[in-house]
Write a protein that holds these residues in place. Structure first.
Motif: not given
Lengths: 456, 515
Positions: B170-177, B191-200, B225-228
């Motif tokens: 499962i892919l999870v953004p690293d900003s996730a709760h 779990v595989v983390a996915v990073k955001p880009q600079p604009d969020g 969504l909306p993101s953390t």
């Protein structure tokens, strides 16, 4: 996309003031000017336009007056223990709730606070959790307890996962006499982690469970789903320990007012449904799961834990502690994903125990015991009914009627009596009856009379 | 006079524990004697020898809890702008409804015929949440948000198993709760983390790489969504298309749904399953940490796997949901009064993932959510999210000169600042938070999300007046000025709370967990 879009409207959505949304047209205009946009629509431009403002087909708003009227109408469609004599238990119990609980637990400072992440302004919640942990330890005889789980069933499921973490094993053994709904929850949690579940046949009196060295735990219920208190629990614990497994006991909190605690017969983890401690039935929830264990396993324990400490000036205070077990720190390596403790319900349970004290809790347990046994004795006098008495019972027992239990229950409800649970799908043509301190002798006699009429 | 004690209502004096207040021989509530003949006692070996519970008078108990409540801050007493927690008004009428004996005394094992009112509420809420989110069906069984996550992920797992697909990631953004990765792990996924880009927004290239690298083993993307970060991901539709193109499912974390209700339906955006926190968007009081409820809403293909039990209706209830004015596009007159022909019952979906709790979900919480939605209606819900977003952007506009924004763009219902400027001045985000207590505001969420340095996440909600928001902003500006000139004032805060800062290190090193 299936939803209709509709043109963006410039007018305010709510033209009359709404009690829950205080911004006035003036406020909005001033705020939009400060932000530097022309309308609130400019704040939603990140949402692709094609998907904005979908229609929502639900009824228009009701005022408080209208809402209360509607909800009273719906509530009146339920037949409940408030107007009916209730002899139904099976994991949720109709008990007396002291009047002091509701006004205290519903104080806004308890009701509308969040998880106590800022201890300086959350000492009320934190201290009540510390006290809850202490009360659960006293009740179960265990060393440590957490702040609470979702309910008894999920507490047992988490205890099974914890036993796997402690032992490094991937099979669990669960007595078939655990509440069937709890068994289902255990199976679901175990399936998620690919852990095998063995349903264990109940041993005959004097015998014990047969485990293998693959089992992480033996989980039993005392009293079991059918209300029976076994005399063999200590030997079950020995069997679990001989196999290198943990011994998990699902207890009933009111019963602990008179029966010895699971710590005295070898339990490593004790769980229980806390609903009977002053919590409304509320059609099945919210409840709270009690979770206690031996000191050795603190760091594998799921859930929230509060500890006592001091502030800069040396004054006693309380904080969330041992948080490195938890998901917000350890993420995918956490002991559990649980992120709540059913705090308000745990608080009700604490208030209940504080109000009754040892004497009151014992009295409630004895009243349950005496009324259930009086009911059983009276039913035994009836033709066409037999009470199963192969083991001692607490406040629930199994009856074998001649007629189908569902038919009996239909007749009882017409006499303003909520009958016992029909357990015929587990044991042929059986009914599980419960009595508590709320069942008066008059009610019990009325039930017996009704049963006699029904079976004629 | 050396032993003189202050009265119990001196806020500087700690409240003794129940145990310390206990005095043998007292009782707060007496229980009656038995009215039935005595029964033979149980075998002695089963009986308890001693039970050490506190013994208090009734006034002791009342004062103890009243006093403890006064040591708490709450929505009812303070603005509580805790990001991602949606600390909005908890209407009192909802509590009154949950306490009605017809609901509060309903037993969960009663036959369906005797609890039609309760089942009508559950059914109505199932339909309502599906309609609001643009999904096909709802399960109200999950007992909390994190359990909703677990249910949602197990539904995906069961769906994939039914298709003979073995997908383990499962892919999870690293900003996730933190619950997201913990849940994926509880359900047996890597779990595989996915990073955001600079604009969020999510980095589409990083997502593409992750999807290609893990290819056919990806079961789902879990995304909030909306993101953390408080932002609506502008590429969400494209993200959903990419995920679906790899045969994976879109899991939505509905923690931030308060920003979207009535503005956009997650189902339209491509989500397959989403959990909803009724204790956030739909006003269930948080209770100091529960109870909440975490329903999940799903698309058609996942319905057979929903948790058990589910409430269904035997009459052609769907007819009621079609427009009653004949136009076919409007709304039913009421979800409250079911047609007399309707009979509700519990049902196990055919390939259910099973049970999550002993009974049918946190019914008392479901009642409050139902009452809340009924109080707002479709226009009120839309006005709610609109005001929540307006309030957050107003706070952003007023504070952007004093605090660094994590992302300088329009936010949704919460605004994310970074305290890095103040940290350089000698006051960390923790110090800012503690200083807010001195001004009478509950601190916002801090140090979350982990990907933003010195994060300070403010969610005002729609419930606050402009006057309150202005006073709050003035306090925040004052604190920023203090950080510049006298940061020690922040470092030593709070000065006016019942307690000063607590020693958390010792609490964890030498745990004292009971009296």
């Amino acid at each position: 996309m299936t939803t209709e879009t509709r043109p963006v409207e410039a007018r305010p959505l709510v033209t009359e003031p709404h009690p829950y949304i205080p911004l006035t047209p003036d406020d909005r205009a001033a705020m939009l000017a400060t932000i530097g946009v022309a309308s609130t629509d400019d704040l939603f431009t990140d949402i692709p336009a094609a998907y904005r403002n979908p229609s929502i087909n639900i009824p228009d708003a009701l005022t408080e007056l209208e809402l209360l009227d509607e909800m009273r109408t719906l509530a009146a469609r339920n037949r409940t223990g408030s107007d009916y004599a209730c002899f139904l238990g099976a994991g949720a119990y109709h008990h007396f709730r002291p009047s002091l609980i509701d006004p205290l637990v519903m104080r806004g400072e308890f009701l509308t606070s969040y998880t106590p992440y800022q201890p300086e302004v959350s000492q009320g919640t934190l201290q009540t959790i510390f006290e809850f942990q202490s009360l659960v330890c006293e009740l179960t005889g265990m060393d440590v307890a957490n702040a609470g789980m979702y309910d008894g069933a999920s507490a047992l499921a988490e205890a099974c996962l914890m036993a796997c973490a402690v032992t490094g094993r991937r099979r669990i053994a669960v007595s078939e006499r655990v509440h069937p709904n709890w068994l289902a929850v255990v199976q679901g949690y175990a399936h998620g982690r690919d852990i095998g579940v063995d349903m264990m046949p109940h041993p005959a009196p004097g015998a014990t469970f047969v485990l293998s060295d693959e089992h992480a735990c033996l989980a039993v219920a005392q009293p079991d789903f059918y209300g029976r208190m076994s005399l063999d629990a200590a030997s079950w614990g020995e069997a679990a320990h001989a196999a290198g497994a943990l011994f998990l006991v699902a207890a009933e909190p009111i019963s602990l007012g008179m029966y010895r605690p699971p710590s005295e017969y070898g339990a490593d983890i004790v769980v229980a449904e806390g609903q009977s401690l002053g919590v409304s039935l509320s059609y099945g929830g919210p409840y709270v799961g009690l979770f206690a264990c031996r000191n050795d396993y603190i760091r594998q324990m799921p859930g929230r834990i509060v500890g006592r400490t001091a502030d800069l000036e040396g004054r006693t205070g309380y904080v969330l502690t041992l948080q490195t077990r938890e998901q917000h720190i350890r993420r995918e390596r956490a002991t559990s994903n649980i992120c709540t403790s059913q705090q308000l319900i745990a608080l009700s349970a604490s208030m209940y125990l504080a109000a009754l004290g040892p004497r009151g809790l014992r009295r409630v347990a004895e009243l349950c015991y005496e009324k259930a046994h009086y009911l059983a004795d009276r039913i035994d006098e009836l033709a066409g009914f037999r009470v199963e008495r192969d083991e001692p019972f607490f406040h629930e027992f199994v009856v074998r009627p001649q007629k189908p239990p569902s038919e009996i229950n239909r007749a009882l409800i017409e006499r303003r009596i909520i009958g016992g649970l029909d357990v015929s799908d587990a044991i042929h043509n059986r009914m599980l009856l419960c009595a508590t301190e709320l069942n008066t002798r008059v009610e019990i006699d009325a039930l017996v009379e009704a049963l006699a009429e029904v079976s004629r | 006079m050396t032993n003189l004690q202050s009265s119990t209502f001196n806020l500087q004096q700690p409240e003794p524990t129940l145990d310390a207040r206990s005095h043998a021989g007292r009782i707060a509530v007496a229980m009656p004697h038995s009215d039935v003949p005595g029964a033979e006692a149980p075998p002695a070996e089963l009986l308890r020898r001693d039970l050490r519970l506190p013994e208090l008078s009734q006034l002791d108990v009342v004062r103890h809890y009243t006093r403890l409540s006064q040591l708490n801050w709450s929505i009812d007493t303070h603005m509580y702008p805790l990001g991602s927690c949606t600390m909005k008004l908890n209407p009192k009428v909802n509590d009154a409804i949950a306490a009605m004996p017809g609901f509060a005394d309903a037993h969960p094992m009663q036959p369906a015929a005797d609890v039609q009112g309760a089942l009508a509420v559950v059914y109505g809420l199932q339909r309502t949440l599906a309609e609001i989110t643009g999904m096909a069906e709802t399960s109200l069984a999950p007992l909390a948000g994190a359990q909703g996550e677990l249910a949602g992920v197990l539904v995906i797992k069961a769906y994939l198993e039914s298709r003979g697909e073995k997908r383990t990631t499962i892919l999870v953004p690293d900003s996730a709760h933190g619950t997201n990765p913990a849940t994926a792990s509880m359900a047996g996924f890597d779990v595989v983390a996915v990073k955001p880009q600079p604009d969020g927004d999510m980095d589409l290239d990083a997502l593409r790489v992750a999807l290609e690298e893990h290819g056919p083993t990806v079961a789902a993307l879990m995304i909030t969504l909306p993101s953390t970060l408080g932002l609506f991901d502008r590429n969400i539709v494209q993200i959903a298309e990419m995920v679906h193109a790899h045969g994976a499912q879109m899991y939505g974390d509905g923690a931030n749904l308060n920003a979207m209700v009535g503005q956009v339906k997650p189902g339209d955006l491509g989500f397959d399953v989403m959990h909803i926190n009724l204790h956030k968007t739909f006003s269930q009081p948080h209770g100091g940490g529960g109870p909440g409820a975490g329903p999940i809403v799903v698309k058609e293909h996942l319905i057979p796997f929903l948790p058990s039990p589910h409430v269904v209706v035997d009459a052609d209830e769907d007819e009621r949901w079609k427009m009653e004015d004949g136009s076919g596009s409007g709304r039913p007159s009421s979800i409250i009064h079911p047609p007399s022909s309707a009979t509700y019952r519990l049902h196990d979906p055919e390939r259910t993932i099973g049970r999550l709790g002993a009974f049918h979900g946190n019914f008392g919480v479901l009642l409050r959510a139902y009452a809340y939605i009924s109080s707002l209606g479709p226009d009120g819900l839309r006005a709610m999210s609109e005001a929540a977003v307006l309030n957050a952007n107003y706070v952003q506009a007023r504070l952007r000169g004093a605090y660094d924004l994590a992302h300088d763009r329009t936010c949704m219902h919460e605004v994310l600042f970074s305290g890095r400027k103040q940290k350089a001045q000698g006051a960390k985000t923790l110090d800012i938070a503690k200083r807010m207590i001195d001004y009478g505001y509950h601190p916002p969420t801090i140090y979350f999300p982990l990907v933003v340095e010195e994060a300070l996440m403010i969610e005002p909600t729609e419930s606050e007046t402009k006057e309150t928001l202005d006073a709050f902003c003035e306090a925040m500006l004052q604190i920023a000025a203090e950080a510049e000139t006298q940061p020690e004032l922040l470092r030593e805060a709070p000065h006016n709370a019942p307690l000063r800062r607590l020693d958390e290190a010792t609490a964890a090193r030498k745990p004292v967990l009971r009296w």
